[in-house]
Design an enzyme around this catalytic site. Structure first.
Site, mmCIF file in Angstrom:
data_model
loop_
_atom_site.group_PDB
_atom_site.id
_atom_site.type_symbol
_atom_site.label_atom_id
_atom_site.label_comp_id
_atom_site.label_asym_id
_atom_site.label_seq_id
_atom_site.Cartn_x
_atom_site.Cartn_y
_atom_site.Cartn_z
ATOM 1 N N TYR A 287 37.799 43.600 74.542
ATOM 2 C CA TYR A 287 38.570 43.996 72.579
ATOM 3 C C TYR A 287 39.354 44.736 72.053
ATOM 4 O O TYR A 287 38.397 45.588 72.579
ATOM 5 C CB TYR A 287 37.436 42.525 71.935
ATOM 6 C CG TYR A 287 38.563 41.412 71.395
ATOM 7 C CD1 TYR A 287 39.680 41.352 70.796
ATOM 8 C CD2 TYR A 287 37.272 40.366 72.069
ATOM 9 C CE1 TYR A 287 39.882 40.172 70.647
ATOM 10 C CE2 TYR A 287 37.992 38.461 71.480
ATOM 11 C CZ TYR A 287 39.603 38.974 70.903
ATOM 12 O OH TYR A 287 40.588 37.460 70.456
ATOM 13 N N GLU B 172 41.365 44.849 68.953
ATOM 14 C CA GLU B 172 42.548 44.572 67.755
ATOM 15 C C GLU B 172 42.556 46.223 67.332
ATOM 16 O O GLU B 172 41.706 46.792 67.509
ATOM 17 C CB GLU B 172 41.811 43.780 67.447
ATOM 18 C CG GLU B 172 41.624 42.239 67.437
ATOM 19 C CD GLU B 172 41.362 40.968 66.840
ATOM 20 O OE1 GLU B 172 40.317 41.965 65.636
ATOM 21 O OE2 GLU B 172 41.331 40.125 67.002
ATOM 22 N N THR C 259 60.541 42.366 78.544
ATOM 23 C CA THR C 259 59.912 41.589 79.360
ATOM 24 C C THR C 259 59.803 43.009 80.062
ATOM 25 O O THR C 259 60.668 43.380 80.425
ATOM 26 C CB THR C 259 59.829 40.054 79.610
ATOM 27 O OG1 THR C 259 61.675 41.149 80.573
ATOM 28 C CG2 THR C 259 60.663 39.054 78.979
ATOM 29 N N ARG D 92 53.344 40.570 83.401
ATOM 30 C CA ARG D 92 54.195 39.818 82.902
ATOM 31 C C ARG D 92 53.729 40.136 82.132
ATOM 32 O O ARG D 92 52.295 40.319 81.204
ATOM 33 C CB ARG D 92 53.942 37.954 83.765
ATOM 34 C CG ARG D 92 54.502 37.370 82.259
ATOM 35 C CD ARG D 92 53.368 35.648 83.224
ATOM 36 N NE ARG D 92 54.680 35.835 84.427
ATOM 37 C CZ ARG D 92 56.230 35.730 84.443
ATOM 38 N NH1 ARG D 92 56.967 35.332 83.513
ATOM 39 N NH2 ARG D 92 56.431 35.716 85.947
ATOM 40 N N LYS E 59 60.730 41.031 84.189
ATOM 41 C CA LYS E 59 62.171 41.429 85.731
ATOM 42 C C LYS E 59 62.395 41.872 86.255
ATOM 43 O O LYS E 59 61.805 42.508 87.313
ATOM 44 C CB LYS E 59 62.618 40.706 84.312
ATOM 45 C CG LYS E 59 62.840 39.197 83.603
ATOM 46 C CD LYS E 59 63.146 39.079 82.594
ATOM 47 C CE LYS E 59 62.207 37.048 82.112
ATOM 48 N NZ LYS E 59 62.984 36.522 80.855
HETATM 49 C C1 LIG Z 1 63.035 35.965 79.882
HETATM 50 C C2 LIG Z 1 63.249 36.567 78.517
HETATM 51 C C3 LIG Z 1 62.477 36.094 77.025
HETATM 52 C C4 LIG Z 1 61.257 35.710 77.315
HETATM 53 O O1 LIG Z 1 60.492 36.288 77.699
HETATM 54 P P1 LIG Z 1 59.541 34.857 78.250
HETATM 55 O O2 LIG Z 1 58.007 36.819 78.973
HETATM 56 O O3 LIG Z 1 59.220 34.454 78.852
HETATM 57 O O4 LIG Z 1 58.611 34.895 76.803
HETATM 58 C C5 LIG Z 1 63.542 36.587 76.199
HETATM 59 N N1 LIG Z 1 64.588 37.637 75.827
HETATM 60 C C6 LIG Z 1 65.306 37.287 76.933
HETATM 61 C C7 LIG Z 1 67.082 37.475 77.207
HETATM 62 C C8 LIG Z 1 64.909 37.055 78.950
HETATM 63 O O5 LIG Z 1 65.241 36.480 79.915
#
Ligand SMILES: *Cc1c(COP(=O)(O)O)cnc(C)c1O
Length: 394
Positions: free
Chosen positions: A45, A47, A224, A233, A227
């Site tokens: 933890y 915070e 994020t 993630r 991607k």
């Molecule tokens: C994928 C995405 C998000 C959100 O991502 P999560 O991790 O799935 O919540 C936010 N903004 C854009 C433009 C995205 O493509």
């Protein structure tokens, strides 16, 4: 002791090894990212924030944080280097959606007006969808794409002058062209709005220099890390140094509790990797592969939204085939090709059906695919679509 869960994991691993993965928001992380995320850091933890800042941040609320303090500072240090910026960074958001919630809450009051891109035109759920917190908590207004599918900067300016938003948002989940951050920034200045960029999809391209950078132009930047950045993630928020305190307190205690230090470790490994020449080569290859595959669809006579791509994804408009995005997605699934249905500009079908599909090259490029591999799979997708049309006609 064993667990049934590992059967699911083994089956999912086999699926990921076997399938052609064309979902534009997915990727395959390295062993090191995987190890970091699966580590004992999940037990801790923490915070609060690693440093007690003059700005008023009070440090951590728990003992035993000396090592995760160093880790989180190391992670922040690396990400500023990745984007070559002196912006403040907060690496705690659990996801891109949490990052956007934190970003909105940092500078806006409930009910304030945000001008963003419509979900139907390529925006994200958190950019104002009625079923999402963004649409429920804020007064959302939208700008449009033009008939060719490009963001219409004239429309952005017209609406900004009309609605006088507190925040203008640029960034998308399904947009295949360069976004003109400088033009957005000028409009935000003109109307006195904060300018925010959500670079969730294109962050890897920004890091590699394959898309213009929003740093220096935007007040707040969210992303994020899973991607095109190919990391654990999660989400992150960057901001101009003068907004640091607002952003930090909007994340914690504003919208989250304890940070996920195992994921922050994964984000740090991701940043180390993003700083290597190999990563930049990888992103250049993602873009080249995308163009090659897109060109092949054009050559075969398909409609591509905007007629091409500048980044890691493109949208096929299937209207002329008479097939829905959903039907094509489902049929390709049966052939081990994974992608997602997507609305096209001026969509006439429901979001459950759609008239298009979105295709991205980030994941398979990680597996080593080159232009010829993507051209080959474009041909396979075409033959499956032709077969669907034949049986629909029969
Ligand atoms: C994928 C995405 C998000 C959100 O991502 P999560 O991790 O799935 O919540 C936010 N903004 C854009 C433009 C995205 O493509």
């Amino acid at each position: 002791m064993t667990s049934k869960v590992f059967e699911f994991i083994d089956r999912e691993k086999a699926r990921q090894d076997k399938n052609v993965e064309l979902i534009a928001s997915e990727n395959f992380v390295s062993e090191n990212v995987m190890r970091a995320v699966g580590s004992c850091l999940t037990n801790k933890y923490s915070e609060g924030y690693p440093v007690v800042r003059e700005s008023g941040n009070k440090g951590r609320y728990y003992g035993g944080c000396e090592i995760v303090n160093e880790l989180e500072e190391y992670c922040c240090f690396l990400w500023k280097r990745v984007f070559d910026t002196d912006y403040h960074v907060n690496v705690q958001p659990h996801s891109g959606s949490s990052a956007n919630l934190g970003a909105y809450m940092s500078v806006l009051k409930l009910g304030d007006t945000i001008l963003a891109m419509d979900l139907n035109n390529g925006g994200h759920l958190t950019h104002g969808s009625a079923v999402n917190f963004s649409g429920k908590l804020f007064d959302m207004k939208f700008y449009n794409v033009n008939a060719q599918g490009y963001i219409d900067m004239e429309d952005v300016r017209r609406r900004a002058l009309e609605y006088r938003p507190k925040l203008i948002l640029a960034g998308a989940s399904a947009y295949s062209r360069i976004i003109d951050f400088a033009a957005f920034s000028a409009i935000a200045k003109e109307v006195g709005a904060y300018f925010m960029v959500d670079m969730a999809h294109i962050a890897g391209l920004v890091a590699a220099g394959d898309h213009p950078s929003p740093f220096g132009l935007a007040d707040i930047i969210t992303t994020t890390t899973h991607k095109t950045l190919r990391g654990a993630r999660g989400g992150m928020i960057f901001c101009r140094p003068e907004l640091a305190k607002k952003v930090d307190s909007a994340v914690f205690p504003g919208t989250q509790g304890g940070p996920l230090q195992h994921v922050i470790a994964g984000k740090a490994v991701c940043a180390e990797e993003a700083l290597t020449p190999e990563y930049k080569e990888y992103i250049h290859q993602v873009v080249k592969n995308c163009k090659a595959m897109c060109d092949e669809f054009l050559r075969m006579g398909y409609d591509v939204v905007t007629g091409g791509t500048d980044n890691h994804l493109f949208l096929l408009d299937l209207t002329a085939t008479g097939l829905t995005g959903k039907a094509v997605q489902d049929e390709l699934d049966k052939h081990g090709i994974t992608l997602n249905k997507n609305c096209v500009p001026n969509e006439t079908r429901s979001p459950q059906q759609t008239s298009g599909v979105r295709i991205g090259t980030a994941a398979m490029t990680t597996k080593g695919w080159k232009e010829a591999d993507f051209v080959r799979v474009a041909g396979k997708i075409d033959s499956i679509i032709q077969e669907m049309r034949r049986s629909a006609g029969a």
